[in-house]
Design an enzyme around this catalytic site. Structure first.
Site, PDB file in Angstrom:
ATOM      1  N   ASP A  29       1.932  -3.677   6.913  1.00 15.69           N
ATOM      2  CA  ASP A  29       1.698  -2.819   5.760  1.00 15.69           C
ATOM      3  C   ASP A  29       1.860  -1.349   6.132  1.00 15.69           C
ATOM      4  O   ASP A  29       2.677  -0.999   6.985  1.00 15.69           O
ATOM      5  CB  ASP A  29       0.286  -3.106   5.221  1.00 15.69           C
ATOM      6  CG  ASP A  29       0.191  -2.999   3.717  1.00 15.69           C
ATOM      7  OD1 ASP A  29       0.293  -1.873   3.198  1.00 15.69           O
ATOM      8  OD2 ASP A  29       0.001  -4.034   3.054  1.00 15.69           O
TER       9      ASP A  29
ATOM     10  N   HIS B  99      -3.041   1.272   1.248  1.00 18.73           N
ATOM     11  CA  HIS B  99      -2.678  -0.100   0.888  1.00 18.73           C
ATOM     12  C   HIS B  99      -3.054  -1.097   1.984  1.00 18.73           C
ATOM     13  O   HIS B  99      -3.644  -2.150   1.716  1.00 18.73           O
ATOM     14  CB  HIS B  99      -1.176  -0.130   0.607  1.00 18.73           C
ATOM     15  CG  HIS B  99      -0.675  -1.331  -0.102  1.00 18.73           C
ATOM     16  ND1 HIS B  99      -0.189  -2.434   0.571  1.00 18.73           N
ATOM     17  CD2 HIS B  99      -0.550  -1.611  -1.419  1.00 18.73           C
ATOM     18  CE1 HIS B  99       0.214  -3.338  -0.308  1.00 18.73           C
ATOM     19  NE2 HIS B  99       0.008  -2.869  -1.528  1.00 18.73           N
TER      20      HIS B  99
ATOM     21  N   SER C 194      -0.384  -7.514  -4.623  1.00 14.13           N
ATOM     22  CA  SER C 194      -0.707  -7.098  -3.257  1.00 14.13           C
ATOM     23  C   SER C 194      -2.146  -7.409  -2.887  1.00 14.13           C
ATOM     24  O   SER C 194      -2.444  -7.678  -1.719  1.00 14.13           O
ATOM     25  CB  SER C 194      -0.487  -5.590  -3.103  1.00 14.13           C
ATOM     26  OG  SER C 194       0.878  -5.279  -3.050  1.00 14.13           O
TER      27      SER C 194
END
Length: 281
Positions: free
Chosen positions: A46, A86, A230
């Protein structure tokens, strides 16, 4: 004369193993009861992971940041930060299920949550070749140039009993590697229970998990509420981490069988009146 492909099935080479219980006997307690994910290596491929965030108690166990230069790829094992938030969100969700799992931050995305397919592919290959048990892939690429290399890596992971858990596209476009059959592909539902997940009998998207209005850890020790496939993906990755932590050596297809058996829309997990209504309707 037998071919080399038949060698595993000869009397001297045949391996024996324990089977799963009958489908109706698979329960959450059997599947992951008592598991904390201890000893299980989870790669979060990520934007990086913020090891100092309170949600990441236990920190980050290892780092790999990949960058591209004119003379090739650079692999950096020094600790790094999260460029976006994220990756921290995904790692925090996984740790909320499996507090003793080992998080490895594989950084392939930059500040704009963008990256090159070649870097993504290199990050996944690194995770497979460096002993990860589970890879959380809350990302992917729609570019067909990467279909073949990612398919090759998905097969390699499958044959090594490495679970690839990948987000489906938030748009109605195929996303690699989520559409590959060997991968645990995940999209979102809005039921506010992290252990509620669904199985889709009409893939390529196989599993639905909480991904709408999810409270997640973010940058600088903060939290935010966000939506997307996600964030559904690490819910499934977290549950898989518990299963693998309890049943060492379990294979991807066995884990899919367990998730199928325990999904909230499987007949034997549904209230009797709902099962009967479906039969009648």
């Amino acid at each position: 004369m037998n071919s080399s492909w038949s060698k595993p099935f000869t009397t001297t080479n045949l391996q024996y193993f324990h089977t799963l219980p009958a489908i109706e006997d698979i329960t959450p307690d059997w599947a992951w009861g008592g598991s904390t994910g201890k000893g299980i290596k989870v790669a979060v491929i990520d934007s990086g992971v913020d090891a100092s965030h309170p949600a990441l108690s236990g920190g980050v166990n290892g780092y790999m940041a990949i960058r591209e230069r004119p003379d090739g790829l650079i692999y950096d094992t020094e600790p790094h930060e999260d460029d976006y938030g994220h990756g921290t969100a995904c790692a925090g969700i996984i740790r909320s299920f499996a507090p003793e799992c080992e998080i490895y931050s594989v950084k392939v995305l930059g500040p704009a949550l963008a990256g090159r397919g070649s870097i993504f592919t290199a990050g996944l290959r690194w995770a497979i070749e460096n002993g990860m048990h589970i890879c959380n892939l809350s990302l992917g690429t729609p570019k067909k140039d990467f279909l073949a290399p990612l398919h090759e890596l998905a097969d390699l992971a499958y044959f090594r009993n490495i679970m690839l858990v990948a987000s489906a596209n938030n748009m109605t476009l195929p996303l690699f590697p989520s559409i590959f059959a060997s991968v645990f592909s995940v999209a979102s539902h809005d039921i506010n229970d992290p252990y509620v997940f669904y199985y889709n009998p009409s893939p390529p998207v196989e599993f639905g998990a909480l991904g709408i209005n999810v409270r997640v850890p973010w940058l600088n020790g903060s939290w935010t509420t966000t939506t997307g496939n996600s964030f559904a993906t690490p819910h499934i990755a977290g549950i898989i981490t518990l299963i693998v932590g309890k049943h060492h050596g379990i294979t991807p297809f066995q884990v899919k069988t367990i998730l199928h058996a325990l999904s909230s829309n499987t007949a034997h997990t549904m209230p009797t009146d709902r099962v009967q209504a479906q039969k009648d309707g």
